[in-house]
Design a protein around this motif. Structure first.
Motif, short mmCIF file in Angstrom:
data_model
loop_
_atom_site.label_atom_id
_atom_site.label_comp_id
_atom_site.label_asym_id
_atom_site.label_seq_id
_atom_site.Cartn_x
_atom_site.Cartn_y
_atom_site.Cartn_z
N GLU A 37 5.67 9.21 -1.57
CA GLU A 37 5.93 9.61 -0.19
C GLU A 37 7.09 10.60 -0.13
O GLU A 37 7.03 11.61 0.60
CB GLU A 37 6.25 8.39 0.65
N LYS A 38 8.15 10.35 -0.88
CA LYS A 38 9.32 11.25 -0.88
C LYS A 38 8.98 12.59 -1.48
O LYS A 38 9.53 13.63 -1.07
CB LYS A 38 10.49 10.59 -1.59
N ARG A 89 5.31 -2.35 6.78
CA ARG A 89 5.08 -0.99 6.28
C ARG A 89 4.35 -1.07 4.94
O ARG A 89 4.96 -1.06 3.88
CB ARG A 89 6.42 -0.27 6.12
N GLU A 108 4.21 4.23 -4.50
CA GLU A 108 3.85 4.84 -3.23
C GLU A 108 5.08 5.40 -2.50
O GLU A 108 5.03 6.48 -1.91
CB GLU A 108 3.13 3.82 -2.34
N ILE A 109 6.17 4.67 -2.54
CA ILE A 109 7.39 5.15 -1.87
C ILE A 109 7.92 6.41 -2.54
O ILE A 109 8.31 7.38 -1.87
CB ILE A 109 8.46 4.04 -1.85
N ASP A 160 14.55 3.35 0.60
CA ASP A 160 13.38 2.68 1.16
C ASP A 160 12.93 1.50 0.31
O ASP A 160 12.45 0.49 0.84
CB ASP A 160 12.23 3.67 1.31
N THR A 171 -2.49 11.73 2.02
CA THR A 171 -1.33 10.89 1.71
C THR A 171 -1.77 9.59 1.06
O THR A 171 -1.19 9.14 0.07
CB THR A 171 -0.52 10.61 2.99
N THR A 172 -2.81 8.96 1.62
CA THR A 172 -3.34 7.72 1.05
C THR A 172 -4.37 8.05 -0.02
O THR A 172 -5.34 8.77 0.24
CB THR A 172 -3.98 6.85 2.14
N THR A 205 2.86 10.38 5.98
CA THR A 205 3.42 11.72 6.06
C THR A 205 2.46 12.58 6.88
O THR A 205 1.29 12.20 7.06
CB THR A 205 3.63 12.37 4.67
N SER A 257 1.45 0.99 4.14
CA SER A 257 0.96 2.32 3.73
C SER A 257 2.01 3.37 4.03
O SER A 257 2.66 3.33 5.08
CB SER A 257 -0.33 2.67 4.48
N ILE A 258 2.17 4.32 3.10
CA ILE A 258 3.09 5.42 3.34
C ILE A 258 2.48 6.38 4.36
O ILE A 258 1.25 6.47 4.49
CB ILE A 258 3.46 6.16 2.04
#
Length: 323
Positions: free
Chosen positions: A224-225, A56, A220-221, A287, A66-67, A61, A58-59
């Protein structure tokens, strides 16, 4: 929904489910190359990257953009090394940060040994035609990946139509209908990538997974959230910086700052009595612990940095512009 029952495509450059065989008598020689993944937003580039790398990196959503950076994932085997690069979705910039994101995508056209152009069965082929025209002029091998074929119903005639449309736009590309989410036909894509790698010694150590530092994946994590828990402009106005990453044998202590552009966004991000920020922190911690395999203690603070997306000095500090 079942996947279409595919056989080898009618078109000579379409690869459905038949793996190309190599000459087993060839003398083994180490191969290595940069495989850059480009395309429009929300076509599944990051899902494909994670699938091909097997980690994993890349995040993911459902939200566009997102990226934001080029993210590297490295696959090693005794006789080859693949350096995958996930890139931001191609878009028309509205502020300086998006200009930097587009530069990441366009830069991926200049340093690739193999180019993966990812589309899906939904998007309009005319979208961002200027970028597609640049892809069509590439001298390196171009693999056109048509993702999300699990969404197609019926006998596959719609897929044949989509393939034919894309062949007119990228006539020199080899076409791979896949479903990255369902892991359908991705092995065939991977085999073709390995075949096309040029003879070359490895660029990175054979135990390397990425060229990004650990702090990058923490940011990044957390981001993502934020994308998962907030709507409208708030997630797009945020940037995350890790100010402390204290790693010990069995634990990591992290202190991160989330930057927003307005006081109102800060209030929304924190939530009543800090409830929303606490929710983000708990989800991120879970995560991050899974990513590093260690216990994590995380503190998240929120600061206001007005109009940071249009300020060159801040974009340099946040890694969008290289000095």
């Amino acid at each position: 929904m079942p996947l279409p029952n595919l056989t080898r495509g009618r078109h000579p450059r379409v690869f459905n489910s038949v793996t190309t065989q190599t000459n087993k008598m060839d003398t083994p020689q180490h191969k290595a190359g940069f495989v850059n993944i480009v395309g429009n937003p929300n076509v599944g580039k990051s899902t494909l990257m994670n699938r091909l790398v097997g980690e994993r990196m890349s995040i993911i959503t459902p939200k566009a953009q997102t990226t934001r950076h080029r993210i590297t994932g490295i696959v090693n085997a005794p006789d080859y090394q693949i350096v995958f690069s996930d890139t931001p979705g191609v878009l028309k910039p509205r502020y300086k940060m998006q200009e930097a994101m587009l530069n990441f995508s366009e830069g991926a056209l200049t340093d690739a040994d193999i180019l993966l152009y990812v589309t899906d069965v939904i998007e309009d082929p005319e979208k961002n035609a200027e970028f597609l025209a640049k892809v069509a002029k590439e001298k390196v091998p171009v693999l056109l990946v048509i993702n999300k074929i699990d969404l197609i119903k019926g006998d596959g005639s719609d897929l044949n139509r989509i393939v034919a449309e894309w062949q007119t736009r990228l006539p020199m590309a080899e076409i791979f209908p896949i479903s990255a989410a369902e892991n359908f036909n991705t092995n065939n894509l991977m085999h073709r990538i390995i075949e096309l790698l040029p003879p070359c010694p490895p660029y990175f150590g054979k135990d390397a997974l990425t060229d990004k530092p650990a702090r990058f994946f923490v940011t990044e994590i957390i981001r993502e959230k934020i994308l998962e828990n907030y709507d409208k402009e708030v997630p797009y106005s945020t940037e995350v910086i890790v100010e402390k990453f204290d790693e010990k044998e069995s634990s990591i202590h992290i202190m991160a700052v989330v930057y927003v552009e307005r006081d109102s966004q800060k209030g929304i991000l924190i939530g009543r009595r800090g409830a929303m920020l606490k929710k983000v922190g708990m989800a991120a911690r879970k995560d991050i612990e899974a990513f590093f395999g260690k216990n994590v203690f995380i503190e998240i603070f929120v600061k206001v940095e007005p109009n940071w997306r249009n300020r060159e000095n801040k974009l340099k500090a946040f890694g969008y512009i290289q000095n």
